[in-house]
Every structure is written in structure tokens, then in C-alpha cells.
Design an enzyme around this catalytic site. Structure first.
Site, PDB file in Angstrom:
ATOM      1  N   ASP A  37      44.816  16.218 107.068  1.00  0.00           N
ATOM      2  CA  ASP A  37      44.426  14.846 107.392  1.00  0.00           C
ATOM      3  C   ASP A  37      42.909  14.806 107.545  1.00  0.00           C
ATOM      4  OD1 ASP A  37      43.912  12.344 108.423  1.00  0.00           O
ATOM      5  OD2 ASP A  37      45.380  12.471 110.042  1.00  0.00           O
ATOM      6  N   ILE A  38      42.219  14.230 106.567  1.00  0.00           N
ATOM      7  CA  ILE A  38      40.754  14.277 106.603  1.00  0.00           C
ATOM      8  C   ILE A  38      40.161  13.356 107.674  1.00  0.00           C
ATOM      9  CG2 ILE A  38      40.336  15.147 104.271  1.00  0.00           C
ATOM     10  CD1 ILE A  38      39.999  11.470 105.019  1.00  0.00           C
ATOM     11  N   ASN A  64      37.851  10.219  98.172  1.00  0.00           N
ATOM     12  CA  ASN A  64      38.610   9.125  97.578  1.00  0.00           C
ATOM     13  C   ASN A  64      39.798   8.692  98.427  1.00  0.00           C
ATOM     14  OD1 ASN A  64      38.998   7.323  95.289  1.00  0.00           O
ATOM     15  ND2 ASN A  64      40.826   8.535  94.828  1.00  0.00           N
ATOM     16  N   SER A 119      33.805   0.071  97.900  1.00  0.00           N
ATOM     17  CA  SER A 119      34.644  -0.978  97.313  1.00  0.00           C
ATOM     18  C   SER A 119      33.828  -2.254  97.203  1.00  0.00           C
ATOM     19  CB  SER A 119      35.862  -1.229  98.204  1.00  0.00           C
ATOM     20  OG  SER A 119      36.541  -2.415  97.824  1.00  0.00           O
ATOM     21  N   TYR A 132      39.114  -2.921 106.519  1.00  0.00           N
ATOM     22  CA  TYR A 132      38.845  -2.303 105.215  1.00  0.00           C
ATOM     23  C   TYR A 132      37.416  -2.621 104.763  1.00  0.00           C
ATOM     24  CZ  TYR A 132      39.504  -0.943 100.333  1.00  0.00           C
ATOM     25  OH  TYR A 132      39.375  -0.346  99.098  1.00  0.00           O
ATOM     26  N   LYS A 136      34.455   0.233 104.184  1.00  0.00           N
ATOM     27  CA  LYS A 136      33.860   0.475 102.878  1.00  0.00           C
ATOM     28  C   LYS A 136      32.371   0.146 102.844  1.00  0.00           C
ATOM     29  CE  LYS A 136      37.412   2.177 100.800  1.00  0.00           C
ATOM     30  NZ  LYS A 136      37.391   3.595 100.324  1.00  0.00           N
ATOM     31  N   THR A 166      45.426   0.627  91.157  1.00  0.00           N
ATOM     32  CA  THR A 166      45.824   1.696  92.063  1.00  0.00           C
ATOM     33  C   THR A 166      46.916   1.188  92.985  1.00  0.00           C
ATOM     34  OG1 THR A 166      44.292   1.097  93.843  1.00  0.00           O
ATOM     35  CG2 THR A 166      43.419   2.506  92.076  1.00  0.00           C
TER      36      THR A 166
END
Length: 298
Positions: A37-38, A64, A119, A132, A136, A166
Site C-alpha cells: 500500500d503506497i 500511477n 489530472s 480528487y 491531483k 480507465t
């Protein structure tokens, strides 16, 4: 209106990673799938150690990993906010940190590269997924800062703001039929376009660092970040609210940056006319309803 995470199911991620490993090995390459888990800094370090232990060295990092949930800031919950920031921004920072520490211990060398995934929702934030957008935007800022810090180690740090098909974009209702792959002809939303840009940024062909690129099929964009277009000077005097109001009386109330969206490259005023109208109506005590969000509730 409970928001939900998109593309974050562990089993789906593990399956995708396993397929990627199979494809690489089938093409005579070497690969491993890692499930650390990064968002956890210790586990991010373990990922770097695993890469070095398996392949003998570390040259390229592609950040990513990402999740998204659809909630307005008024509906946001502490847990979902924290998780989105922890994965998208914290994970990028953690992996960058441990890669940088690894390289710092070994000294300068050529061919090193970090590619981060920002993004268009971060470069030109819109409504409906505040966490989000914030994460980003942070990735873009982190990219520029890291590039300045790691240049002496021979590390190039760039970011992409891709528009591609995606598991994330599949859950954005506003995109509608844009995400459907064509039966034939040029597939503008194929993720292969973003992959080619990442390959370039990781290759010796690239001499750029500290920049954010947009990619939308055959359209390539280069962002210039936040540009301080407006400027006022108070002649050596301290600003007070009244003089600030006077100075800004003729200022444009909207940022008119160029934004990218699927097959779209246009200047869109932000905040929009509808937002300014809604604010003015609310200040007058009049009922008003804004247009539907771009990222609708799920």
C-alpha cells in the site's frame, strides 16, 4: 448520495497487475506484481526495496496509483477525504521520497526519471470530487518542487494529466459515450497514448523536467501552471481592505485558463457565470439552483 471509490477494489487491482506481469513476461521481459500500500510510507519503502532487490537497481518511477470518489465538499467525509489524499498525493510523495533517498545514497547518475500522474481535474478543478481535484493539483505542485530538488542527482521529474479510458473515467457520468471504444479507426481514448508519453518522459530522448503534460489521444498539451496575470502595487504603503477593494474594482472575476477535456481544448471562465449568478442571488436572499455537477453523485 454516498460517494464511492472507483477502481480501488484490491482484487481488481491485483488482477490487473497480474495481467500486466503476464504480458511483460510473454514479451521476454521481467516483472513482478507488488501489493504494498503506497499510501503507507513504510510500505512504499518496501516497494522500492523489492524493486532494487529483484532488478538490482532503480532507474524509473511511475506514480500511477489513484482512486476517486464523487462527493461535493459539503458531503465529504473525513475518511474518504483522507484516503483519497493518502493514495493520490501521499502515495506519490512517499514513493518519490524513498526513490530519492535511494538515489541520494548512491550519488548522481544519468537516466533517472520520475513520472507522476496528475489530472485535468487537478490542473483545472471542477465541481463534484473535491478530494480528487485537490490531490491531483498537489501532484502537479509536488512534481515541480521535486524536479528542483533532484536535478543534481540526474533525476528528471515530470507529470502527465491524461485523458484516457480507465477504470476511473468509466465512472464519470458526464463523459457518457466518450468512453466507448470505436469499432474501427483511431481510438482517441486508448490508454496507449498516455503510455507512449510516459515512455518518452522516461527515455533519454526527454530533456525536460518539472513540467506537466496533457495528453488526449493525438493531442499533446504543456501546462504553464498558475500564472500571476494580474498585478497591483500600492506605492510602498500597506494595503487595507478599502484600498484592496479599489485596486480590484476592475479585476476580472474569472480565471480564463485553457482547459482540456475529452476532445476539448477551450478557455472556460472559472468560476463559471452560473456560479457568480448563484452567489449574487444567494446574497440577495433569492432561491437559486446551480446546474448539475460535472462529476455527478454516485
Amino acid at each position: 448520495h454516498g460517494g464511492r471509490f472507483s477502481g480501488a477494489a484490491p482484487d481488481a487491482g491485483e488482477e490487473a497487475a497480474a495481467r500486466g506481469v503476464e504480458e511483460i513476461i510473454a514479451r521476454q521481459g521481467r516483472a513482478i506484481a507488488d501489493t504494498h500500500d503506497i499510501s503507507d510510507w513504510d510500505q512504499a519503502r518496501a516497494l522500492v526495496d523489492a524493486a532494487v532487490g529483484t532488478f538490482g537497481r532503480l532507474d524509473i518511477v511511475v506514480n500511477n496509483a489513484g482512486i476517486v470518489q464523487f462527493r461535493t465538499i459539503a458531503e465529504e467525509a473525513a475518511e474518504s477525504w483522507a484516503r483519497t489524499l493518502a493514495v493520490n498525493l501521499g502515495g506519490t510523495a512517499a514513493l518519490t521520497h524513498w526513490a530519492a533517498a535511494h538515489w541520494r545514497a548512491r550519488g548522481p547518475d544519468g537516466g533517472r526519471s520520475i513520472i507522476n500522474t496528475s489530472s485535468p481535474a487537478g490542473t483545472n478543478p471542477l465541481s463534484g470530487c473535491a478530494a480528487y481535484c485537490a490531490s491531483k493539483a498537489g501532484v502537479a505542485a509536488l512534481t515541480i518542487s521535486s524536479a528542483a530538488e533532484l536535478a543534481d542527482l540526474g533525476v528528471r521529474v515530470n507529470a502527465i494529466a491524461p485523458i484516457a479510458r480507465t477504470r476511473l473515467i468509466d465512472d464519470v457520468p458526464a463523459f457518457g459515450d466518450h468512453v466507448i471504444a470505436p469499432v474501427s479507426g483511431f481510438d482517441k481514448l486508448s490508454p496507449d497514448h498516455a503510455a507512449q508519453l510516459v515512455t518518452y518522459l522516461a527515455s533519454p530522448l526527454c530533456r525536460v523536467t518539472g513540467r506537466v503534460f496533457g495528453i488526449d489521444g493525438d493531442d499533446l498539451y504543456l501546462f504553464n501552471g498558475f500564472s500571476a496575470e494580474g498585478h497591483w502595487n500600492n506605492g510602498g504603503k500597506e494595503w487595507i481592505p478599502e484600498t484592496l477593494a479599489e485596486a480590484l474594482s476592475g479585476a476580472d472575476l474569472q480565471d480564463r485558463a485553457l482547459i482540456i477535456a475529452p476532445s476539448t481544448y477551450v478557455r472556460i471562465p472559472q468560476p463559471g457565470d452560473d456560479v457568480l449568478a448563484a452567489l449574487a442571488a444567494a446574497e440577495r436572499g433569492e432561491p437559486v439552483r446551480l446546474a448539475p455537477l460535472l462529476y455527478k453523485q454516485q
